[in-house]
Write a protein that holds these residues in place. Sequence first.
Motif, PDB file in Angstrom:
ATOM      1  N   ARG A   1       8.886 -21.885 -13.983  1.00  0.00           N
ATOM      2  CA  ARG A   1       7.941 -21.012 -14.680  1.00  0.00           C
ATOM      3  C   ARG A   1       7.159 -20.152 -13.685  1.00  0.00           C
ATOM      4  O   ARG A   1       6.984 -18.961 -13.901  1.00  0.00           O
ATOM      5  CB  ARG A   1       6.985 -21.835 -15.536  1.00  0.00           C
ATOM      6  CG  ARG A   1       6.054 -20.962 -16.352  1.00  0.00           C
ATOM      7  CD  ARG A   1       5.128 -21.768 -17.198  1.00  0.00           C
ATOM      8  NE  ARG A   1       5.874 -22.805 -17.895  1.00  0.00           N
ATOM      9  CZ  ARG A   1       5.316 -23.723 -18.649  1.00  0.00           C
ATOM     10  NH1 ARG A   1       4.031 -23.750 -18.817  1.00  0.00           N
ATOM     11  NH2 ARG A   1       6.057 -24.625 -19.244  1.00  0.00           N
ATOM     12  N   SER A   2       6.723 -20.765 -12.587  1.00  0.00           N
ATOM     13  CA  SER A   2       5.964 -20.009 -11.588  1.00  0.00           C
ATOM     14  C   SER A   2       6.805 -18.890 -10.987  1.00  0.00           C
ATOM     15  O   SER A   2       6.294 -17.796 -10.731  1.00  0.00           O
ATOM     16  CB  SER A   2       5.460 -20.935 -10.477  1.00  0.00           C
ATOM     17  OG  SER A   2       4.528 -21.847 -10.969  1.00  0.00           O
ATOM     18  N   LEU A   3       8.070 -19.163 -10.756  1.00  0.00           N
ATOM     19  CA  LEU A   3       8.945 -18.132 -10.190  1.00  0.00           C
ATOM     20  C   LEU A   3       9.167 -16.993 -11.180  1.00  0.00           C
ATOM     21  O   LEU A   3       9.200 -15.821 -10.797  1.00  0.00           O
ATOM     22  CB  LEU A   3      10.280 -18.743  -9.770  1.00  0.00           C
ATOM     23  CG  LEU A   3      10.224 -19.775  -8.648  1.00  0.00           C
ATOM     24  CD1 LEU A   3      11.617 -20.300  -8.339  1.00  0.00           C
ATOM     25  CD2 LEU A   3       9.559 -19.223  -7.408  1.00  0.00           C
ATOM     26  N   ARG A   4       9.293 -17.331 -12.464  1.00  0.00           N
ATOM     27  CA  ARG A   4       9.442 -16.280 -13.479  1.00  0.00           C
ATOM     28  C   ARG A   4       8.167 -15.441 -13.571  1.00  0.00           C
ATOM     29  O   ARG A   4       8.226 -14.215 -13.714  1.00  0.00           O
ATOM     30  CB  ARG A   4       9.796 -16.886 -14.827  1.00  0.00           C
ATOM     31  CG  ARG A   4      11.193 -17.466 -14.862  1.00  0.00           C
ATOM     32  CD  ARG A   4      11.647 -17.830 -16.262  1.00  0.00           C
ATOM     33  NE  ARG A   4      12.826 -18.670 -16.231  1.00  0.00           N
ATOM     34  CZ  ARG A   4      14.065 -18.246 -15.962  1.00  0.00           C
ATOM     35  NH1 ARG A   4      14.279 -16.981 -15.719  1.00  0.00           N
ATOM     36  NH2 ARG A   4      15.077 -19.089 -15.966  1.00  0.00           N
ATOM     37  N   VAL A   5       7.022 -16.098 -13.481  1.00  0.00           N
ATOM     38  CA  VAL A   5       5.744 -15.373 -13.504  1.00  0.00           C
ATOM     39  C   VAL A   5       5.649 -14.469 -12.284  1.00  0.00           C
ATOM     40  O   VAL A   5       5.259 -13.304 -12.388  1.00  0.00           O
ATOM     41  CB  VAL A   5       4.556 -16.361 -13.579  1.00  0.00           C
ATOM     42  CG1 VAL A   5       3.237 -15.661 -13.302  1.00  0.00           C
ATOM     43  CG2 VAL A   5       4.520 -17.034 -14.952  1.00  0.00           C
TER      44      VAL A   5
ATOM     45  N   SER B   1       5.821  -5.827 -13.172  1.00  0.00           N
ATOM     46  CA  SER B   1       4.807  -5.196 -14.023  1.00  0.00           C
ATOM     47  C   SER B   1       3.690  -4.533 -13.228  1.00  0.00           C
ATOM     48  O   SER B   1       3.071  -3.599 -13.716  1.00  0.00           O
ATOM     49  CB  SER B   1       4.193  -6.234 -14.964  1.00  0.00           C
ATOM     50  OG  SER B   1       5.179  -6.830 -15.764  1.00  0.00           O
ATOM     51  N   GLY B   2       3.380  -5.077 -12.070  1.00  0.00           N
ATOM     52  CA  GLY B   2       2.326  -4.495 -11.253  1.00  0.00           C
ATOM     53  C   GLY B   2       0.927  -4.989 -11.563  1.00  0.00           C
ATOM     54  O   GLY B   2      -0.030  -4.558 -10.934  1.00  0.00           O
TER      55      GLY B   2
ATOM     56  N   ALA C   1       1.441 -10.758 -18.272  1.00  0.00           N
ATOM     57  CA  ALA C   1       1.107 -11.664 -19.383  1.00  0.00           C
ATOM     58  C   ALA C   1       1.647 -11.123 -20.701  1.00  0.00           C
ATOM     59  O   ALA C   1       2.234 -11.864 -21.493  1.00  0.00           O
ATOM     60  CB  ALA C   1      -0.402 -11.860 -19.455  1.00  0.00           C
ATOM     61  N   ALA C   2       1.464  -9.835 -20.927  1.00  0.00           N
ATOM     62  CA  ALA C   2       1.948  -9.222 -22.167  1.00  0.00           C
ATOM     63  C   ALA C   2       3.469  -9.328 -22.261  1.00  0.00           C
ATOM     64  O   ALA C   2       4.021  -9.642 -23.324  1.00  0.00           O
ATOM     65  CB  ALA C   2       1.508  -7.763 -22.240  1.00  0.00           C
ATOM     66  N   GLN C   3       4.149  -9.095 -21.169  1.00  0.00           N
ATOM     67  CA  GLN C   3       5.614  -9.143 -21.154  1.00  0.00           C
ATOM     68  C   GLN C   3       6.124 -10.555 -21.387  1.00  0.00           C
ATOM     69  O   GLN C   3       7.135 -10.753 -22.055  1.00  0.00           O
ATOM     70  CB  GLN C   3       6.118  -8.611 -19.807  1.00  0.00           C
ATOM     71  CG  GLN C   3       7.565  -8.254 -19.775  1.00  0.00           C
ATOM     72  CD  GLN C   3       7.885  -7.018 -20.590  1.00  0.00           C
ATOM     73  OE1 GLN C   3       7.041  -6.181 -20.849  1.00  0.00           O
ATOM     74  NE2 GLN C   3       9.118  -6.914 -21.017  1.00  0.00           N
ATOM     75  N   LEU C   4       5.410 -11.550 -20.835  1.00  0.00           N
ATOM     76  CA  LEU C   4       5.839 -12.937 -20.955  1.00  0.00           C
ATOM     77  C   LEU C   4       5.343 -13.630 -22.223  1.00  0.00           C
ATOM     78  O   LEU C   4       5.773 -14.732 -22.541  1.00  0.00           O
ATOM     79  CB  LEU C   4       5.352 -13.736 -19.738  1.00  0.00           C
ATOM     80  CG  LEU C   4       5.986 -13.365 -18.393  1.00  0.00           C
ATOM     81  CD1 LEU C   4       5.205 -13.992 -17.247  1.00  0.00           C
ATOM     82  CD2 LEU C   4       7.444 -13.790 -18.367  1.00  0.00           C
ATOM     83  N   GLY C   5       4.391 -12.991 -22.914  1.00  0.00           N
ATOM     84  CA  GLY C   5       3.815 -13.611 -24.096  1.00  0.00           C
ATOM     85  C   GLY C   5       2.804 -14.687 -23.762  1.00  0.00           C
ATOM     86  O   GLY C   5       2.600 -15.623 -24.529  1.00  0.00           O
ATOM     87  N   HIS C   6       2.167 -14.579 -22.597  1.00  0.00           N
ATOM     88  CA  HIS C   6       1.144 -15.524 -22.148  1.00  0.00           C
ATOM     89  C   HIS C   6      -0.204 -14.828 -22.131  1.00  0.00           C
ATOM     90  O   HIS C   6      -0.281 -13.598 -22.222  1.00  0.00           O
ATOM     91  CB  HIS C   6       1.438 -16.030 -20.733  1.00  0.00           C
ATOM     92  CG  HIS C   6       2.745 -16.744 -20.586  1.00  0.00           C
ATOM     93  ND1 HIS C   6       3.220 -17.681 -21.471  1.00  0.00           N
ATOM     94  CD2 HIS C   6       3.685 -16.666 -19.615  1.00  0.00           C
ATOM     95  CE1 HIS C   6       4.384 -18.135 -21.067  1.00  0.00           C
ATOM     96  NE2 HIS C   6       4.699 -17.530 -19.937  1.00  0.00           N
ATOM     97  N   THR C   7      -1.250 -15.603 -21.940  1.00  0.00           N
ATOM     98  CA  THR C   7      -2.567 -14.995 -21.735  1.00  0.00           C
ATOM     99  C   THR C   7      -2.666 -14.551 -20.280  1.00  0.00           C
ATOM    100  O   THR C   7      -1.956 -15.068 -19.407  1.00  0.00           O
ATOM    101  CB  THR C   7      -3.707 -15.993 -22.037  1.00  0.00           C
ATOM    102  OG1 THR C   7      -3.629 -17.069 -21.095  1.00  0.00           O
ATOM    103  CG2 THR C   7      -3.633 -16.504 -23.470  1.00  0.00           C
TER     104      THR C   7
END
Length: 136
Positions: free
Chosen positions: A2-6, A13-14, A20-26
């Motif tokens: 998960r950390s690597l994907r983030v 994304s920059g 967060a928006a792209q991943l669906g996370h806060t």
Amino acid sequence: MRSLRVLCQIAESGSFTAAAAQLGHTQSAVFRQAAALERSTGATLFERRPGGVRLTQSELTLLSHARTILASVDAAGRDLSGEAHRAELVPLGMILSAGPLLLPAALARLATTAPWVRVTTREGTTPGLARALRTG
């Protein structure tokens, strides 16, 4: 994983907010993941700036490995589930001045999103490449 994907999404994304928006996370969840990754590596991965983040050399080094790892994990998942993709060859024409600037990032992104695609490159002038395209 998960950390690597983030990490990859922040780089693409920059900013933490866009990632967060792209991943669906806060945004705070993405920020916590990034901070945890920095703690675990012992390196500053992002320079926080107004309006986004700037990637450090450490982040670029880790990003290269993260993309490779994630592509391998994704390929293993496809192989195990029987969804292995057939390798596809894609010819790519490029002008000499743009290739070295654009190609490495594009190929790295392609490796993570479509690892079954194999790219062959051909350098040339715009008229020459247009002729090659028209003739197949």
